[in-house]
Design an enzyme around this catalytic site. Structure first.
Site, PDB file in Angstrom:
ATOM      1  N   ASP A 107      12.652  51.939   8.494  1.00  0.00           N
ATOM      2  CA  ASP A 107      12.698  53.239   9.167  1.00  0.00           C
ATOM      3  C   ASP A 107      12.125  53.122  10.577  1.00  0.00           C
ATOM      4  O   ASP A 107      12.646  53.706  11.529  1.00  0.00           O
ATOM      5  CB  ASP A 107      11.901  54.280   8.379  1.00  0.00           C
ATOM      6  CG  ASP A 107      12.358  54.405   6.941  1.00  0.00           C
ATOM      7  OD1 ASP A 107      13.549  54.141   6.670  1.00  0.00           O
ATOM      8  OD2 ASP A 107      11.528  54.756   6.079  1.00  0.00           O
ATOM      9  N   THR A 108      11.032  52.367  10.695  1.00  0.00           N
ATOM     10  CA  THR A 108      10.410  52.161  12.002  1.00  0.00           C
ATOM     11  C   THR A 108      11.345  51.396  12.926  1.00  0.00           C
ATOM     12  O   THR A 108      11.496  51.738  14.105  1.00  0.00           O
ATOM     13  CB  THR A 108       9.084  51.389  11.849  1.00  0.00           C
ATOM     14  OG1 THR A 108       8.233  52.078  10.936  1.00  0.00           O
ATOM     15  CG2 THR A 108       8.371  51.263  13.186  1.00  0.00           C
TER      16      THR A 108
END
Length: 308
Positions: A252-253
């Site tokens: 996600d990052t």
């Protein structure tokens, strides 16, 4: 405007125990509650990069209130559909070297709520981006993802998708701007054996481009990151070395940092290096990276550029 969509968010409860035994009252010595969900995580990282975004999806009950308040306290705009039922709580218990994971289904989402979400998305236009990521809650058919993809092509907004379902192949018909699979998802979608070599992964990414994806960003964990662009350029990065303690939010990052860097006007090469560093930073710590160690990690990343 950037909108992140999380249809099945959760509160993640992390507990630590000296011991954890059946049929006994086990008392934790540490607990932490985190607002979670892949799109929620993307919103957090974008905000850390000073990029405004709006979080949407489905929320219900006191747990939904907690997630919305957490986002708003981080100065992230929210526009969720309020539903009956209670947004799920997932529990992660660590005792000695063992970890127990209890992941719940979440509430049932009505057809009316699904229609409300689609109605919200119809306001998006050619200057906007929608990031759809994560699993689907009960009651939501996979065809809703196809409807969102069709809407993106019709309305002209950029669609970014980070989903594991085979329905992705149907969504590709509508030419999403960017998809972010890992190597396992690539192999599953294309019904091929495990993709071990870089050449095989590039070949698989190109297959998805032929099916409609404009850009394919492949997260490869400790092997780095690979991007095949709409123009046929191939970017590869190595990954920084470090002790991995949190793989759950690293992807996600990576995705948020890549999108955020491009929004800030960085080149594709610089955006991919930054994103790789950010994903690794999250992998090396318990929670989502605060991005303070990015410059140090960037210096250790090698970049290779080629063309199909």
């Amino acid at each position: 405007m950037i909108v992140t969509c999380t249809m099945n968010p959760a509160i993640d409860l992390f507990c630590q125990f000296d011991s954890f035994e059946p049929d006994e009252v086990n008392r934790s010595y540490y607990e932490e509650y985190q607002a979670n969900g892949k799109g929620v995580n993307v919103s957090f990282v974008l905000r850390k990069m000073q990029i405004a975004n709006t979080a949407t999806g489905f929320l219900g009950g006191f747990t939904g209130d907690f997630i919305e308040e957490t986002l708003q306290n981080k100065e992230i705009a929210t526009d969720f559909i309020s539903i009956d039922g209670i947004t799920r709580i997932n529990t992660f218990i660590r005792s000695h070297k063992k970890e127990y994971k209890a992941v719940n289904q979440g509430p049932m989402i009505s057809e009316q709520s699904q229609h409300q979400l689609l109605e919200k998305l119809t306001i998006l236009g050619t200057k906007d981006m929608l990031i759809v990521s994560g699993s689907l809650p009960q009651g939501v058919p996979e065809k809703l993802l196809v409807e969102i993809a069709e809407l993106s092509l019709r309305k002209g907004f950029k669609l970014v998708m980070d989903i594991s379902s085979d329905i992705m192949l149907e969504c590709l018909t509508y030419q999403p701007y960017l998809i972010k699979p890992n190597d396992e998802e690539l192999a599953t979608w294309l019904k091929t054996p495990a993709l071990v070599s870089t050449a095989a992964i590039i070949g698989a990414a190109n297959e998805l481009r032929k099916k409609g994806a404009r850009n394919v960003l492949v997260s490869r964990g400790e092997k780095g990151t690979l991007l095949v662009t709409a123009q046929g350029d191939i970017y590869q990065t190595t990954a920084p070395q470090g002790k991995v303690v949190n793989t759950a939010c690293a992807g996600d990052t990576l995705l948020a940092a890549f999108i955020g860097s491009l929004e800030k006007g960085e080149s594709i090469a610089e955006a991919l290096i930054y994103a790789t560093a950010a994903g690794s930073s999250t992998a090396f710590q318990p929670g989502i990276s605060d991005l303070t160690d990015i410059e140090k990690l960037r210096q250790t990343i090698e970049l290779k550029i080629g063309r199909n």
